[in-house]
Design an enzyme around this catalytic site. Structure first.
Site, PDB file in Angstrom:
ATOM      1  N   ASP A  11      40.032  49.246  38.196  1.00  0.00           N
ATOM      2  CA  ASP A  11      40.782  50.513  38.213  1.00  0.00           C
ATOM      3  C   ASP A  11      41.833  50.526  39.329  1.00  0.00           C
ATOM      4  OD1 ASP A  11      41.464  53.020  37.326  1.00  0.00           O
ATOM      5  OD2 ASP A  11      39.829  54.057  38.353  1.00  0.00           O
ATOM      6  N   ARG A  24      54.198  51.757  36.222  1.00  0.00           N
ATOM      7  CA  ARG A  24      52.754  51.545  36.071  1.00  0.00           C
ATOM      8  C   ARG A  24      52.412  50.179  35.471  1.00  0.00           C
ATOM      9  NH1 ARG A  24      48.941  55.390  36.107  1.00  0.00           N
ATOM     10  NH2 ARG A  24      47.782  54.230  34.531  1.00  0.00           N
ATOM     11  N   HIS A  28      49.549  46.687  35.862  1.00  0.00           N
ATOM     12  CA  HIS A  28      48.696  45.971  34.898  1.00  0.00           C
ATOM     13  C   HIS A  28      49.006  44.470  34.952  1.00  0.00           C
ATOM     14  CE1 HIS A  28      47.405  49.803  33.608  1.00  0.00           C
ATOM     15  NE2 HIS A  28      48.472  50.121  32.911  1.00  0.00           N
ATOM     16  N   LEU A 122      30.097  30.302  33.130  1.00  0.00           N
ATOM     17  CA  LEU A 122      30.151  31.767  33.170  1.00  0.00           C
ATOM     18  C   LEU A 122      30.357  32.371  31.774  1.00  0.00           C
ATOM     19  CD1 LEU A 122      30.522  34.389  34.987  1.00  0.00           C
ATOM     20  CD2 LEU A 122      32.978  33.961  34.763  1.00  0.00           C
ATOM     21  N   ARG A 179      33.427  49.084  41.145  1.00  0.00           N
ATOM     22  CA  ARG A 179      34.615  49.818  40.681  1.00  0.00           C
ATOM     23  C   ARG A 179      35.641  49.818  41.803  1.00  0.00           C
ATOM     24  NH1 ARG A 179      35.376  54.979  36.782  1.00  0.00           N
ATOM     25  NH2 ARG A 179      37.643  54.979  36.826  1.00  0.00           N
TER      26      ARG A 179
END
Ligand code: IPE
Ligand code: IPE
Ligand code: MG
Length: 256
Positions: A11, A24, A28, A122, A179
């Site tokens: 986040d 924005r 990302h 993994l 988080r």
């Protein structure tokens, strides 16, 4: 012991970008570098499972332009990282309403999962168009159908059986939830599975989160006492790990 399953709510991409006076979507894009570093670090630490919350069902409500950049980035990530993931022996799976994703994304996702299916390191799970309540309701529907078909009777339904109907049936519950960006909520992530997860809230935004932050979260986790409802004394009786053992692992991790 190190966690068998780490789950991360990635986040703060938007706020990171805003701080840099960027749009924005640049946040990302920058977040992809964090994904690369964390996936690699988890592999090196031999953590068996990593689940990344990449797109929630609720995220469909964002502006169309942002959603399409996120979908595009997902394609770019899969295409550009596949070789690296393969070299690092990573296996890939996905949970969520995958058929809601644009067709080209679905195709890329399936072909990536196929390419990495033989790997043994993994287990990376991407939560895409995912929500915990959606998964629980979907599980109940499938379960109800099995009851109607006579495969099961209502008395057969136990917690263990219910769990096998979730999309996470093959993955152990997360031991540690991280988080980023300081937010203290689950945002509909792995609701059933999170029953006894240890929570770690990192204050940095996701694009700033790197392996050192992960080591911090792990060393924090190693110092928690996971009681699962029991008393501290009961845990000591059953031979809980000594502090020196925990310290040794922390030193090992932070020296990497
Ligand atoms: C996380 O960053 C990425 C996704 C939810 C897809 P955000 O986009 O939520 O960033 P903030 O929380 O608005 O800063
Ligand atoms: C949670 O982040 C979803 C993902 C990280 C994919 P959000 O930014 O969507 O969560 P809220 O809306 O702040 O709770
Ligand atoms: Mg957010």
């Amino acid at each position: 012991m190190l966690p068998k399953h780490v789950a991360i709510i990635m986040d703060g991409n938007g706020r990171w970008a805003k701080e840099q006076r960027l749009p924005r979507v640049s946040g990302h894009r920058a977040g992809v570098d964090s994904v690369r570093d964390i996936v690699q670090a988890c592999g090196q630490l031999a953590i068996p499972h990593l689940t990344l919350y990449a797109f929630s069902t609720e995220n469909w409500k964002r502006p169309k332009s942002e959603v399409s950049v996120l979908m595009e980035l997902l394609m770019v990530y899969l295409r550009s990282e596949i070789e690296d993931l393969n070299r690092n022996n990573v296996r890939l799976s996905a949970i969520g309403q995958l058929n809601a994703l644009p067709k080209p994304v679905q195709k890329e996702l399936h072909s990536s999962m196929e390419k990495l299916a033989g790997n043994t390191g993994l287990n990376l799970t991407l939560a895409l168009s995912y929500s915990g309540r959606w998964d629980i309701v979907r599980a109940v529907q499938t379960l109800a159908l099995d009851v109607r078909r006579g495969k099961l009777s209502p008395e057969d339904i136990t917690e263990d059986l219910f769990q096998t109907y979730l999309t996470t049936a093959d993955i152990p519950d997360p031991d540690l939830l991280i988080r980023t960006s300081g937010e203290m909520r689950l945002s509909n992530f792995l609701l059933w599975e999170m029953a006894y997860a240890e929570l770690h809230i990192a204050s940095v935004f996701w694009p700033e989160f790197r392996r050192d932050h992960l080591y911090q979260a792990l060393s924090d986790y190693l110092q928690r006492e996971r009681r699962f409802g029991k008393t501290s004394e009961q845990l000591t009786e059953s031979g809980s790990q000594s502090r020196s053992y925990v310290q040794k692992i922390i030193d090992l991790i932070t020296r990497q």
